[in-house]
Design a protein around this motif. Structure first.
Motif, PDB file in Angstrom:
ATOM      1  N   PHE A  18      64.289  18.748   5.122  1.00 38.18           N
ATOM      2  CA  PHE A  18      64.704  17.559   5.882  1.00 38.18           C
ATOM      3  C   PHE A  18      66.106  17.079   5.503  1.00 38.18           C
ATOM      4  N   ASP A  19      66.914  17.973   4.905  1.00 40.85           N
ATOM      5  CA  ASP A  19      68.321  17.618   4.654  1.00 40.85           C
ATOM      6  C   ASP A  19      69.110  17.798   5.945  1.00 40.85           C
ATOM      7  N   ILE A  20      70.146  16.977   6.108  1.00 45.93           N
ATOM      8  CA  ILE A  20      70.979  17.123   7.311  1.00 45.93           C
ATOM      9  C   ILE A  20      71.826  18.388   7.189  1.00 45.93           C
ATOM     10  N   ASP A  21      72.220  18.908   8.342  1.00 41.01           N
ATOM     11  CA  ASP A  21      73.025  20.127   8.380  1.00 41.01           C
ATOM     12  C   ASP A  21      74.446  19.724   8.802  1.00 41.01           C
ATOM     13  N   VAL A  22      75.305  19.538   7.798  1.00 46.89           N
ATOM     14  CA  VAL A  22      76.642  18.986   8.078  1.00 46.89           C
ATOM     15  C   VAL A  22      77.435  19.906   9.008  1.00 46.89           C
ATOM     16  N   ASN A  23      77.347  21.201   8.766  1.00 48.88           N
ATOM     17  CA  ASN A  23      78.119  22.121   9.627  1.00 48.88           C
ATOM     18  C   ASN A  23      77.637  22.066  11.074  1.00 48.88           C
ATOM     19  N   ALA A  24      76.310  21.984  11.224  1.00 44.32           N
ATOM     20  CA  ALA A  24      75.768  21.922  12.590  1.00 44.32           C
ATOM     21  C   ALA A  24      76.162  20.598  13.264  1.00 44.32           C
ATOM     22  N   ILE A  25      76.237  19.528  12.485  1.00 54.49           N
ATOM     23  CA  ILE A  25      76.679  18.232  13.056  1.00 54.49           C
ATOM     24  C   ILE A  25      78.117  18.373  13.547  1.00 54.49           C
ATOM     25  N   LYS A  26      78.952  18.957  12.689  1.00 58.95           N
ATOM     26  CA  LYS A  26      80.369  19.115  13.072  1.00 58.95           C
ATOM     27  C   LYS A  26      80.483  19.975  14.329  1.00 58.95           C
ATOM     28  N   ALA A  27      79.658  21.030  14.372  1.00 56.42           N
ATOM     29  CA  ALA A  27      79.720  21.946  15.524  1.00 56.42           C
ATOM     30  C   ALA A  27      79.230  21.262  16.799  1.00 56.42           C
ATOM     31  N   ALA A  28      78.381  20.260  16.643  1.00 63.77           N
ATOM     32  CA  ALA A  28      77.803  19.589  17.824  1.00 63.77           C
ATOM     33  C   ALA A  28      78.745  18.541  18.410  1.00 63.77           C
ATOM     34  N   ILE A  29      79.803  18.200  17.676  1.00 61.65           N
ATOM     35  CA  ILE A  29      80.706  17.139  18.153  1.00 61.65           C
ATOM     36  C   ILE A  29      81.555  17.651  19.319  1.00 61.65           C
ATOM     37  N   THR A  30      81.575  16.880  20.391  1.00 63.39           N
ATOM     38  CA  THR A  30      82.443  17.205  21.534  1.00 63.39           C
ATOM     39  C   THR A  30      83.288  15.956  21.813  1.00 63.39           C
ATOM     40  N   GLU A  31      84.123  16.039  22.848  1.00 64.81           N
ATOM     41  CA  GLU A  31      84.916  14.821  23.118  1.00 64.81           C
ATOM     42  C   GLU A  31      84.060  13.695  23.687  1.00 64.81           C
ATOM     43  N   LYS A  32      82.809  14.019  24.038  1.00 64.25           N
ATOM     44  CA  LYS A  32      81.919  12.961  24.551  1.00 64.25           C
ATOM     45  C   LYS A  32      81.118  12.289  23.439  1.00 64.25           C
ATOM     46  N   THR A  33      81.212  12.815  22.211  1.00 57.74           N
ATOM     47  CA  THR A  33      80.413  12.248  21.122  1.00 57.74           C
ATOM     48  C   THR A  33      80.961  10.885  20.743  1.00 57.74           C
ATOM     49  N   LYS A  34      80.094   9.868  20.774  1.00 57.68           N
ATOM     50  CA  LYS A  34      80.539   8.514  20.459  1.00 57.68           C
ATOM     51  C   LYS A  34      79.904   7.952  19.197  1.00 57.68           C
ATOM     52  N   LEU A  35      78.806   8.563  18.766  1.00 57.98           N
ATOM     53  CA  LEU A  35      78.087   7.987  17.632  1.00 57.98           C
ATOM     54  C   LEU A  35      77.227   9.056  16.966  1.00 57.98           C
ATOM     55  N   ILE A  36      77.130   8.940  15.634  1.00 60.90           N
ATOM     56  CA  ILE A  36      76.223   9.825  14.885  1.00 60.90           C
ATOM     57  C   ILE A  36      75.305   8.923  14.069  1.00 60.90           C
ATOM     58  N   PHE A  37      74.016   9.167  14.157  1.00 65.20           N
ATOM     59  CA  PHE A  37      73.050   8.394  13.371  1.00 65.20           C
ATOM     60  C   PHE A  37      72.634   9.172  12.134  1.00 65.20           C
ATOM     61  N   LEU A  38      72.700   8.514  10.986  1.00 66.76           N
ATOM     62  CA  LEU A  38      72.195   9.103   9.747  1.00 66.76           C
ATOM     63  C   LEU A  38      71.296   8.062   9.075  1.00 66.76           C
ATOM     64  N   CYS A  39      70.079   8.446   8.826  1.00 61.18           N
ATOM     65  CA  CYS A  39      69.119   7.518   8.228  1.00 61.18           C
ATOM     66  C   CYS A  39      68.993   7.877   6.750  1.00 61.18           C
ATOM     67  N   ASN A  40      69.348   6.943   5.874  1.00 55.00           N
ATOM     68  CA  ASN A  40      69.363   7.284   4.446  1.00 55.00           C
ATOM     69  C   ASN A  40      68.801   6.161   3.578  1.00 55.00           C
ATOM     70  N   PRO A  41      67.609   6.366   2.958  1.00 54.75           N
ATOM     71  CA  PRO A  41      66.722   7.521   3.067  1.00 54.75           C
ATOM     72  C   PRO A  41      66.168   7.637   4.485  1.00 54.75           C
ATOM     73  N   ASN A  42      65.720   8.865   4.784  1.00 59.94           N
ATOM     74  CA  ASN A  42      65.276   9.128   6.154  1.00 59.94           C
ATOM     75  C   ASN A  42      63.837   8.662   6.387  1.00 59.94           C
ATOM     76  N   ASN A  43      63.650   8.032   7.519  1.00 58.02           N
ATOM     77  CA  ASN A  43      62.307   7.685   7.991  1.00 58.02           C
ATOM     78  C   ASN A  43      61.966   8.703   9.085  1.00 58.02           C
ATOM     79  N   PRO A  44      60.856   9.406   9.036  1.00 54.71           N
ATOM     80  CA  PRO A  44      59.680   9.212   8.193  1.00 54.71           C
ATOM     81  C   PRO A  44      59.584  10.139   6.977  1.00 54.71           C
ATOM     82  N   THR A  45      60.624  10.900   6.665  1.00 54.94           N
ATOM     83  CA  THR A  45      60.451  11.931   5.623  1.00 54.94           C
ATOM     84  C   THR A  45      60.739  11.416   4.213  1.00 54.94           C
ATOM     85  N   GLY A  46      61.446  10.290   4.092  1.00 56.82           N
ATOM     86  CA  GLY A  46      61.613   9.637   2.793  1.00 56.82           C
ATOM     87  C   GLY A  46      62.719  10.190   1.912  1.00 56.82           C
TER      88      GLY A  46
END
Ligand SMILES: Cc1ncc(COP(=O)(O)O)c(C=O)c1O
Length: 368
Positions: free
Chosen positions: A146-174
């Motif tokens: 349940f760790d975030i994938d930083v490279n995949a986040i970066k790869a997912a960014i396009t010019e339409k990306t306006k917001l990234i949500f990061l839950c820390n600690p993460n709900n529901p995985t803790g």
């Protein structure tokens, strides 16, 4: 009731077909089962089983001028929170719960058709709110731990990306996200919300880095550590310019007078509340250890007041339903990323003991 067709066409297209949440209240559920509400063990919403500070009850009872509107500028609120957090009042914005803080953040950044990155599995509200504003949700799966994938986040960014949500600690995985990963995401320059609803349990925060990464925003709540879920109070920490924007787009009088009174009293009783938090952390560790001893369960370590548990043998939904019949409410999960599991909030010692007993009992009836 079916909404008349001729009226539905006037509803915003992204909202057409939506229906009301039919969530039964815990008391209703217990009433249907013939269990007295005060006997119920409510471990399904990550509430604080110790309640709020008794000073809150007293202060609310002592106040009289509830007929007047609260201070829309949130002057005392921002002052109190800034002292608590260690920042300045002009970087604090409050709302009726962390949920509403998230709502005004999305309102500020997201137009219909914009993209919002969501690291699943995570707190469902991010998708819910983004949907309301017509955003396209771009899911970036977490890994097996349940760790975030930083490279995949970066790869997912396009010019339409306006917001990234990061839950820390993460709900529901803790689990916690490493600070370097959070900062690496902030490094992209895209607005990032770090949801620290469980900060008092995890003690992990990126607040000190907002000066360096002005695109980073932190959302928090009084619902968990201060036991004020029913009062509805949350806040965010931002740069002063984002805070100013948010103060300009929030609805008037978003923080009620009782909420400010309760905050003042809670902060005067911080030691008491933090003692409860410490006790919940210790109980959480004990609950985790006990659950690891139950052979059909796999609990995940957590830095919050709840933990996620995969059911290795048997059906998680049936187990959750059986607990319910015995007066214990927990939350069932069965999504592509969280198969056959449940989330359980940490209760008081005797409540946790009861849960463990019941789970052992259920285990005895499961075929090996
Ligand atoms: C991760 C997370 N963020 C935000 C919230 C919202 O809390 P509230 O709206 O009660 O302040 C919750 C509540 O469960 C949560 O788990």
């Amino acid at each position: 009731m079916v909404f008349p067709d001729e009226l539905e066409r006037w509803i915003r297209p992204v909202l057409q077909g939506r229906t009301a949440h039919v969530m039964k209240s815990p008391d209703q559920i217990m009433e249907e089962l013939g269990i007295a509400p005060e006997q119920a063990i409510k471990l399904n919403r990550n509430e604080n089983p110790f309640g709020c500070s008794p000073k809150v009850n007293q202060a609310l009872a002592d106040y009289v001028t509830y007929n007047l509107y609260p201070d829309d500028a949130q002057t005392e609120f921002r002052e109190l929170i800034s002292q608590y957090v260690g920042t300045t009042p002009d970087r604090v914005v409050g709302a009726a719960g962390g949920s509403h803080v998230l709502d005004i953040i999305v309102r500020l950044f997201v137009d219909p058709g914009d993209e919002v990155i969501n690291c699943v599995p995570t707190f469902g509200l991010y998708e819910f709110i983004s949907d309301l504003y017509g955003a396209k949700i771009v899911e970036v799966p977490r890994d097996g731990n349940f760790d975030i994938d930083v490279n995949a986040i970066k790869a997912a960014i396009t010019e339409k990306t306006k917001l990234i949500f990061l839950c820390n600690p993460n709900n529901p995985t803790g689990n916690i996200t490493q600070q370097e990963d959070l900062l690496a995401v902030a490094e992209t320059g895209v607005p990032v919300v770090v949801d620290e609803a469980y900060y008092e349990f995890s003690r992990e925060t990126v607040v000190p880095f907002i000066a360096q990464y002005p695109n980073m925003m932190v959302a928090r709540t009084l619902s968990k550590w201060a036991g004020m879920a029913g009062i509805r109070l949350g806040y965010g920490i931002f740069t002063t310019s984002i805070a100013n924007y948010l103060m300009g787009i929030k609805l008037p009088f978003g923080i009620s007078t009782p909420a400010v009174i309760a905050l003042r009293a809670s902060l005067q009783d911080k030691d008491y509340l933090m003692k409860n938090v410490k006790q919940l952390i210790a109980e959480g560790e004990r609950l985790y250890q006990e659950l690891t001893q139950i052979d059909f369960l796999r609990p995940y370590p957590s830095r919050t007041n709840f933990m996620f548990c995969v059911v290795l043998r048997g059906n998680a939904n049936e187990i959750v339903e059986e607990l319910k019949r015995r007066g214990i409410l927990i939350t069932f999960y069965d999504t592509p990323r969280l198969r056959n599991g449940f989330r359980i909030s940490v209760g008081r010692r005797e409540q946790n003991d009861k849960v463990i007993d019941v789970l052992r009992d259920i285990g005895a009836s499961l075929s090996k």
